[in-house]
Design a protein around this motif. Structure first.
Motif, mmCIF file in Angstrom:
data_model
loop_
_atom_site.group_PDB
_atom_site.id
_atom_site.type_symbol
_atom_site.label_atom_id
_atom_site.label_comp_id
_atom_site.label_asym_id
_atom_site.label_seq_id
_atom_site.Cartn_x
_atom_site.Cartn_y
_atom_site.Cartn_z
ATOM 1 N N LYS A 126 51.354 45.566 24.630
ATOM 2 C CA LYS A 126 51.702 46.749 23.825
ATOM 3 C C LYS A 126 53.137 46.650 23.303
ATOM 4 N N THR A 127 54.043 46.162 24.138
ATOM 5 C CA THR A 127 55.435 45.954 23.713
ATOM 6 C C THR A 127 55.749 44.467 23.836
ATOM 7 N N ALA A 128 56.655 43.989 23.024
ATOM 8 C CA ALA A 128 56.941 42.559 22.957
ATOM 9 C C ALA A 128 57.358 42.006 24.323
ATOM 10 N N ARG A 129 56.659 40.957 24.771
ATOM 11 C CA ARG A 129 57.039 40.212 25.977
ATOM 12 C C ARG A 129 56.179 38.952 26.030
ATOM 13 N N TYR A 130 56.460 38.109 27.003
ATOM 14 C CA TYR A 130 55.779 36.813 27.138
ATOM 15 C C TYR A 130 55.892 35.968 25.860
ATOM 16 N N GLY A 131 56.903 36.233 25.044
ATOM 17 C CA GLY A 131 57.008 35.517 23.775
ATOM 18 C C GLY A 131 56.008 35.984 22.740
ATOM 19 N N LEU A 132 55.363 37.136 22.992
ATOM 20 C CA LEU A 132 54.363 37.685 22.078
ATOM 21 C C LEU A 132 54.896 38.978 21.457
ATOM 22 N N PRO A 133 54.513 39.246 20.205
ATOM 23 C CA PRO A 133 54.941 40.504 19.583
ATOM 24 C C PRO A 133 54.212 41.690 20.190
ATOM 25 N N GLY A 134 54.806 42.875 20.101
ATOM 26 C CA GLY A 134 54.123 44.091 20.514
ATOM 27 C C GLY A 134 52.942 44.372 19.597
ATOM 28 N N PHE A 135 51.841 44.875 20.164
ATOM 29 C CA PHE A 135 50.604 45.020 19.405
ATOM 30 C C PHE A 135 50.736 45.970 18.208
ATOM 31 N N PRO A 136 51.340 47.161 18.351
ATOM 32 C CA PRO A 136 51.441 48.039 17.171
ATOM 33 C C PRO A 136 52.228 47.397 16.021
ATOM 34 N N ASP A 137 53.326 46.710 16.358
ATOM 35 C CA ASP A 137 54.100 46.037 15.313
ATOM 36 C C ASP A 137 53.279 44.937 14.659
ATOM 37 N N LEU A 138 52.545 44.200 15.482
ATOM 38 C CA LEU A 138 51.705 43.129 14.951
ATOM 39 C C LEU A 138 50.669 43.688 13.974
ATOM 40 N N LEU A 139 50.049 44.813 14.335
ATOM 41 C CA LEU A 139 49.026 45.419 13.477
ATOM 42 C C LEU A 139 49.587 45.709 12.085
ATOM 43 N N LYS A 140 50.789 46.263 12.038
ATOM 44 C CA LYS A 140 51.379 46.613 10.737
ATOM 45 C C LYS A 140 51.693 45.362 9.919
ATOM 46 N N ARG A 141 52.193 44.331 10.600
ATOM 47 C CA ARG A 141 52.526 43.100 9.889
ATOM 48 C C ARG A 141 51.278 42.395 9.377
ATOM 49 N N VAL A 142 50.214 42.404 10.181
ATOM 50 C CA VAL A 142 48.973 41.746 9.760
ATOM 51 C C VAL A 142 48.358 42.479 8.572
ATOM 52 N N ARG A 143 48.380 43.819 8.609
ATOM 53 C CA ARG A 143 47.812 44.579 7.484
ATOM 54 C C ARG A 143 48.640 44.346 6.205
ATOM 55 N N ALA A 144 49.949 44.298 6.352
ATOM 56 C CA ALA A 144 50.790 44.041 5.177
ATOM 57 C C ALA A 144 50.497 42.657 4.602
ATOM 58 N N TYR A 145 50.332 41.679 5.484
ATOM 59 C CA TYR A 145 50.013 40.320 5.025
ATOM 60 C C TYR A 145 48.669 40.314 4.297
ATOM 61 N N HIS A 146 47.689 41.004 4.842
ATOM 62 C CA HIS A 146 46.367 41.082 4.199
ATOM 63 C C HIS A 146 46.471 41.667 2.794
ATOM 64 N N ASP A 147 47.284 42.713 2.648
ATOM 65 C CA ASP A 147 47.367 43.411 1.362
ATOM 66 C C ASP A 147 48.199 42.647 0.338
ATOM 67 N N GLU A 148 49.151 41.843 0.804
ATOM 68 C CA GLU A 148 50.113 41.226 -0.111
ATOM 69 C C GLU A 148 49.842 39.752 -0.393
ATOM 70 N N ALA A 149 49.038 39.089 0.434
ATOM 71 C CA ALA A 149 48.887 37.633 0.297
ATOM 72 C C ALA A 149 47.437 37.252 0.047
ATOM 73 N N GLY A 150 46.791 38.001 -0.870
ATOM 74 C CA GLY A 150 45.371 37.778 -1.121
ATOM 75 C C GLY A 150 45.048 36.359 -1.528
ATOM 76 N N GLY A 151 45.831 35.787 -2.432
ATOM 77 C CA GLY A 151 45.556 34.429 -2.901
ATOM 78 C C GLY A 151 45.707 33.411 -1.791
ATOM 79 N N GLU A 152 46.749 33.563 -0.988
ATOM 80 C CA GLU A 152 46.989 32.643 0.137
ATOM 81 C C GLU A 152 45.864 32.734 1.164
ATOM 82 N N ILE A 153 45.412 33.960 1.418
ATOM 83 C CA ILE A 153 44.327 34.150 2.387
ATOM 84 C C ILE A 153 43.035 33.538 1.865
ATOM 85 N N ARG A 154 42.739 33.721 0.580
ATOM 86 C CA ARG A 154 41.506 33.148 0.023
ATOM 87 C C ARG A 154 41.519 31.621 0.131
ATOM 88 N N GLU A 155 42.677 31.018 -0.126
ATOM 89 C CA GLU A 155 42.769 29.559 -0.024
ATOM 90 C C GLU A 155 42.583 29.107 1.424
#
Length: 659
Positions: A126-155
């Motif tokens: 849930k919060t950043a540890r073990y060298g892993l990002p916190g889950f809520p922050d990760l969710l926001k970053r993944v959704r932003a990547y999905h919305d902004e990098a459509g061409g990269e994701i399709r490739e």
């Protein structure tokens, strides 16, 4: 209010029914919602006995703030990997390709609306540890990547789908069948990776690897190789005396976290115990080691006591955790043990189970392992009974009480084989109850359903369901004669050929031709925690051919073996099930048919059941007026044998074997 998962048959999904997450089960509704809303999919895969699945659930899925982010940004799908192994296989492979890391559970994958993954991992805190990002922050970053990098994701998606397509074996012209060299290479690999100090193969975390033990036992039976028997027996003994085996209640945990088999990951899975029960029976036949008999007896007792429903089916697993702590149900302190036993009992138990040494579990508790000889068996037994009764009063680990055909089949085969070896009709009765349950509840209109719970069977069955059930039926047929067995086995073989076989390249797909279309269709040949469906199908179909005279079954087995020949050549020890098939292709299985009155057949059958002959099938046909045995090697049969002594001589069975 409970979410949609409250209506599911999976105990794992039901564990998440009260989450504030707006979960869907995998299906048309969830996939359509992703396309309608434009939200990507958050796919979470786990199972009910999974420790880190529970951790992530408590930290994130039960947290209203985290759930709010999940619900706003994603269509959230929860999958039980035991009910949907087809989905799990695909996304575990994809995760490894995307991250270059091993997978596992919980598996956390982010998919486009077209079901193609573009990011993933396993456990996220849930919060950043073990060298892993916190889950809520990760969710926001993944959704932003999905919305902004459509061409990269399709490739990336196109590359991933192409890579998945390349994972399946393809026939390339006239592929030669593997030869004896593959069997020798598998044995040499196991010799090199064998742990001569602790048994087993490789280091921690240490898994039983039953496919490797079986390869060694079969080599001993075929060649009399004492090294092979020694490695198998040493491993089985170390496991039986270790903490991976429940020294009070029987049954094996999933794996050991250390090299010495002392501290397990405490979950108990039906499939491990079915396969291991069979191996301990086989090893006892080969060695007459009393430890193997006791281990088999206690495992079978655990199965019948804790894992078989009143309807007959076997349950799936026991959780590692109880009261929020892994292993709490199983471990002890010396003071707890002393309080329950007489001084003379404790004096026997303490040195036998390691209570006179340092704690071996988290520096505060003792998980029982055999550390010294039994000095008084009567006192040890009375102490064990008292400790078991006391442990039964503790809060028990959760039990996943769904019934899976494939895992039931592994236990049916184990119980039937062990029943023959040890002369235990009650074990065979247990196996037969499970078979009857599957036939009544999960065999509908000539096809299997994969899972059952609370009166509901559903989901199209997979390759493993058909292959493992066919193999289990062949074991049950050797334990007792039931008129409908061979007919049902033939029907299962026909379904494999009609609905799973790859007509073009050979081998069997994991899903049927009329299964839901997913982004990839696996065709696994490598043994994993359970044996390969292709390996078990090939071995069972080859045997079915000799029982029925229908050579189409042998042809399918031969094509399967040829398809995987290049992979077997590269890593033979990873294909134990197919190596066993190869053995019986090079030297056809021997079939012994007993005919005569049932009571007159019994001593002949007992003689045969008391010998380790893994490449021999023994079937009986009660009813004829006089006793005889027909011995067939491949398609060549000897004249009928009319005396027990002559049969013993023909099969080269030493007299001591029937004692």
């Amino acid at each position: 209010m409970p979410n949609r998962l409250a209506q599911e048959t999976s105990p794992y999904l039901q564990q998440h029914a009260d989450n504030p997450v707006d979960w869907y089960a995998w299906g048309p509704e969830a996939l359509a919602e992703s396309k309608r809303s434009g939200k990507p999919i958050l796919l979470s895969i786990g199972y009910s006995a999974c420790h880190w699945c529970h951790v992530m659930a408590h930290e994130s899925f039960e947290d209203a703030d985290v759930a709010k982010v999940m619900n706003e940004l994603f269509v959230n799908i929860k999958v039980d990997r035991e009910e949907r192994p087809d989905i799990d296989q695909i996304y575990q492979t994809a995760q490894a390709m995307l991250t270059q890391r091993n997978g596992g559970w919980p598996l956390t994958m982010f998919l486009t609306a077209e079901q193609v993954p573009f990011f993933g991992g396993t456990y996220f805190p849930k919060t950043a540890r073990y060298g892993l990002p916190g889950f809520p922050d990760l969710l926001k970053r993944v959704r932003a990547y999905h919305d902004e990098a459509g061409g990269e994701i399709r490739e990336q998606n196109a590359q991933l789908l192409a890579a998945l397509a390349r994972t399946g074996p393809k026939a390339s012209g006239a592929v030669a069948m593997p030869d004896r060299g593959a069997i020798d290479a598998a044995f040499e690999f196991l010799k090199q990776s064998f742990d001569g100090e602790n048994g087993g193969f490789g280091g921690a975390p240490k898994f039983p690897h039953p496919e490797s033990i079986e390869t060694l036992l079969r080599r001993y039976a075929a060649d009399g190789d004492r090294d092979a028997l020694s490695m198998a027996a040493f491993t089985l003994a170390k496991m039986a005396e270790g903490g991976i085996f429940d020294q009070l209640g029987g049954g094996f945990a999933r794996y050991s976290v250390d090299d010495e088999w002392a501290i397990p990951h405490f979950e108990k899975m039906l499939y491990d115990n079915g396969w291991l029960l069979r191996l301990y029976a086989d090893a006892w036949l080969a060695t007459r080691e009393p430890l193997f008999e006791r281990t088999a007896e206690e495992t079978a007792a655990w199965v019948m006591r804790e894992m078989q429903s009143s309807e007959g089916g076997y349950y799936s697993s026991l959780d590692a955790d109880s009261e929020g702590h892994e292993g709490k149900y199983y471990v002890w302190t010396p003071d707890e043990v002393k309080a329950l036993l007489k001084p003379e009992e404790y004096a026997v138990v303490a040195p036998h189970y390691g209570l006179d040494g340092a704690p071996n579990f988290e520096n505060v508790a003792w998980n029982f392992i055999v550390t010294g000889p039994v000095t008084d068996s009567a006192l040890l037994e009375s102490a064990r009974k008292k400790l078991f009764v006391a442990r039964e009063k503790r809060i028990r680990p959760g039990r996943d009480d769904k019934v899976l055909v494939s895992w039931n089949a592994l236990m049916i085969a184990g119980m039937a084989r062990a029943a023959r070896a040890f002369g235990k009709p009650e074990w065979l009765a247990s196996a037969r109850r499970s078979l009857a349950f599957i036939r009544q509840q999960m065999w509908k209109d000539g096809r299997l359903l994969a899972t059952y719970k609370d009166g509901r069977a559903h989901l199209d069955a997979y390759l493993d369901d058909y292959a493992f059930l066919l193999a289990a039926l062949l074991e049950a047929m050797q334990a007792s004669h039931e008129p409908g067995d061979l007919e049902w086995a033939t029907q299962l073989g026909d379904v494999l050929l009609e609905h799973f076989q790859d007509a073009q390249d050979g081998g069997f797909f994991f899903t049927a031709h009329d299964h839901e279309t997913l982004i990839h269709r696996p065709k696994p040949g490598h043994d994993n925690a359970t044996p390969s469906g292709n390996g078990v199908a090939a071995l069972a179909l080859n045997r079915l051919a000799y029982l029925t005279g229908e050579m189409r079954f042998r042809d399918a087995a031969e094509r399967t073996l040829a398809l995987y020949a290049p992979q077997i050549a590269r890593h033979p020890a990873g294909f134990g099930s197919l190596i066993a098939t190869l053995e019986e292709m090079l030297v056809p299985p021997r079939l012994v048919k007993l005919s005569g009155p049932e009571d007159a057949i019994a001593p002949w059958k007992a003689m045969l059941d008391a010998v380790y002959m893994p490449a021999t099938m023994v079937v009986s046909q009660p009813g004829a007026s006089s006793v005889n045995a027909l011995v067939c090697e491949g398609v060549t049969c000897l004249p009928p044998i009319t005396s027990e002594a002559a049969l013993r001589e023909t099969l080269k069975i030493p007299t001591i074997a029937s004692s």
